[in-house]
Design an enzyme around this catalytic site. Sequence first.
Site, PDB file in Angstrom:
ATOM      1  CG  ASP A   1      -9.521   2.485  -0.430  1.00 20.03           C
ATOM      2  OD1 ASP A   1      -9.041   1.357  -0.638  1.00 20.03           O
ATOM      3  OD2 ASP A   1      -8.894   3.380   0.171  1.00 20.03           O
TER       4      ASP A   1
ATOM      5  CG  ASP B   1      -2.159   0.780   1.130  1.00 19.74           C
ATOM      6  OD1 ASP B   1      -2.283   1.558   0.168  1.00 19.74           O
ATOM      7  OD2 ASP B   1      -3.030   0.642   2.016  1.00 19.74           O
TER       8      ASP B   1
HETATM    9  C1  DGJ Z   1      -5.813   2.000   1.885  1.00 15.07           C
HETATM   10  C2  DGJ Z   1      -6.172   0.786   1.074  1.00 15.07           C
HETATM   11  O1  DGJ Z   1      -6.675   1.161  -0.163  1.00 15.07           O
HETATM   12  C3  DGJ Z   1      -7.159  -0.061   1.872  1.00 15.07           C
HETATM   13  O2  DGJ Z   1      -7.543  -1.165   1.099  1.00 15.07           O
HETATM   14  C4  DGJ Z   1      -6.548  -0.469   3.161  1.00 15.07           C
HETATM   15  O3  DGJ Z   1      -5.472  -1.348   2.924  1.00 15.07           O
HETATM   16  C5  DGJ Z   1      -6.081   0.748   3.944  1.00 15.07           C
HETATM   17  N1  DGJ Z   1      -5.253   1.605   3.150  1.00 15.07           N
HETATM   18  C6  DGJ Z   1      -5.332   0.326   5.175  1.00 15.07           C
HETATM   19  O4  DGJ Z   1      -4.795   1.390   5.854  1.00 15.07           O
END
Ligand code: DGJ
Length: 658
Positions: free
Chosen positions: A514, A444
């Site tokens: 997301d 990430d």
């Molecule tokens: C952002 C990501 O897009 C999410 O899927 C998740 O992993 C969060 N960060 C975790 O902090």
Amino acid sequence: MGPEGVLLHTYYGPRLPDNAPALADGRVPHSDPGCWPDLLPQELSGSGTADNRTPAVVLEYADGTEAAAFVFDRAEAHVGKPQLPGLPMFRDGNGVETLSVFLKDAGGLSAEVRYTVYETEDLITRTVVYTNTGAEPLTLHKAASLSLDFTPDALELITLNGTWAAERTPERAPLRCGIQSIGSMRGIPGHAHNPAVALCHADTTETTGEAWGFAFVYSGNYLIEVERADAGERLVMGIHPYHFHWTLAPGESFTAPEAAMVYSDQGLGEMSRRFHNAIRTRLLPPRWQDMTAPRPVLINSWEACYFDFDEKKLLELAQAAKQADIDLFVLDDGWFKGRNDTSSSLGDWVADTRKLPDGLPGLCKKLNLLGLEMGLWVEPEAISPNSDLYRAHPDWAFAIPGRTPLEIRQQYTLDFSRPEVVDGIWQQLDTILESCPLKYLKWDMNRSLAHVYNAKLPAKRQGEVYHRYVMGVYELQRRLTEKYPGLLLENCAGGGARFDCGMLYYSPQIWCSDNTDARSRLVIQYGTSLFYPGCVMGAHFSTVPNHCTGHISTPEARMAAALTGTFGFELDLTKYTEEELAALRPYVAWYRKHGALLRGGELHRLVDPEPNGLGAAWMIAAKDGSEAAVFAVGDALSGAHGIASPNSRTRTLWKALV
Ligand code: DGJ
């Protein structure tokens, strides 16, 4: 060749017969050596020498002169393709040929313009290797990868734009006179625009007409400009000149990242399919190019638990996942020392034994006993001010001397332009992977860069830092994937803020957004599919009301969106009854049965979800036409309230008809 040795660009269109005569461009008065450079369609455009359109190259010689005009020196063709040092690229392999055209500027900069042709995929890549052949240093301020001049034509530009939770919504508009551009100065490509664009005519449709597609194989700051001027249209693609300057000592070279190009005379659909095919067969890590090889169906803990979990809760979730016949359990954010919210611990990649008493290996063993493989979330480029890593190495985080560093999501960014920082994070990740048989890693990256300054480089070389940062990210992903070739790496950046061909060289899938709401996802995935195949789009079935939008959509619509991507789950399945869990199994079984078709088939977009909101339909068909999966999601329900986006249009609730 044009006047005074200028290498002219004369054609990019339908494939020509092998014995086609040399093409001349009507705009070029070959008899006039004083021809106005502004009118010449050039293969590599300089600056300061009367070509006043947007240039590919801006430089500064030691004597302060800033002129560059490239003339032909020589050309070489050879089988295969050289590896770009430290950079991702469409890979070498059978049927690949490269043409290197060497151009030179009188001041001492030479440019090897390198084209590689992938005949089977109908894809051309291009990069430029800039070399200082003079006796004094010179500085590049703009060093594009691609510049392409079109004869005057009423072209339209398609870009993919959006914001967090609404990434890659297509926008199509006629080119206005002047320069239109998209780009990023965030250090990553970002949510706002994607580093891929298409040009087409007003009458180009999904199935008819001409389209030219361009994708940048790069994951940092970029600039894509299209200029419409009296001489025609010019497209320039490369690293963003913002905060970029790179000094070359005599004999030194700078390799620009690669640009990939596709031409289609059968509309945007064929342009997309050519990109999809080339990405699948030539760009993804070789281990993941076989679309018949199964990919694990996973459950991700994020929307099920966020930071609120212990091992017991994780194992309950895993047990429920097993009842749905899921293969792999991904432990997302919150597993490491002291991490209970976003305020701490990034950089301390050691399990929090209050949550995981037997550490990661212990959890992995328990998951394996349940019949599930294990995956893990990390954010390697991030560092929390409240972390042991920051207390030990405060200078590893980006900061400009004399200014307070900027926290975004309560975190700083590590200076990956410094090899020792990359080494430090590699050691931590390697220790985890050595100790625990993980099958999947989610990488990430949750903020844009700011206060970019390398404490070790001299003042005059600070313009290298953004690019060196990206090279550091690539270096760490190279180490991970080379030492652990079986590891399925999924990139992610606060959803889909780093969704590009550079990342796909290392990871065969990228988290799309997301926003897992089916209605939003159909738009996001439709836009993404203009360039990127479904098999790379991280897509999960999630709960309703959706955590991002609050909308309720049917399970079938959510399944349709997830099945078209990498297919996983992201919801608290412990809340499901035995019957509800059993009801998920047929979908998993269907994915397993048809996964090769879903991942490797050809996409036909049938009904565009934008702009009328009446529904979406798409088909994934085997190349030989032997089978196809058709998805149709219709308009349904009411009460939708769209999420904000720079291009927010009517969003409609979808009901799947499949
Ligand atoms: C952002 C990501 O897009 C999410 O899927 C998740 O992993 C969060 N960060 C975790 O902090």
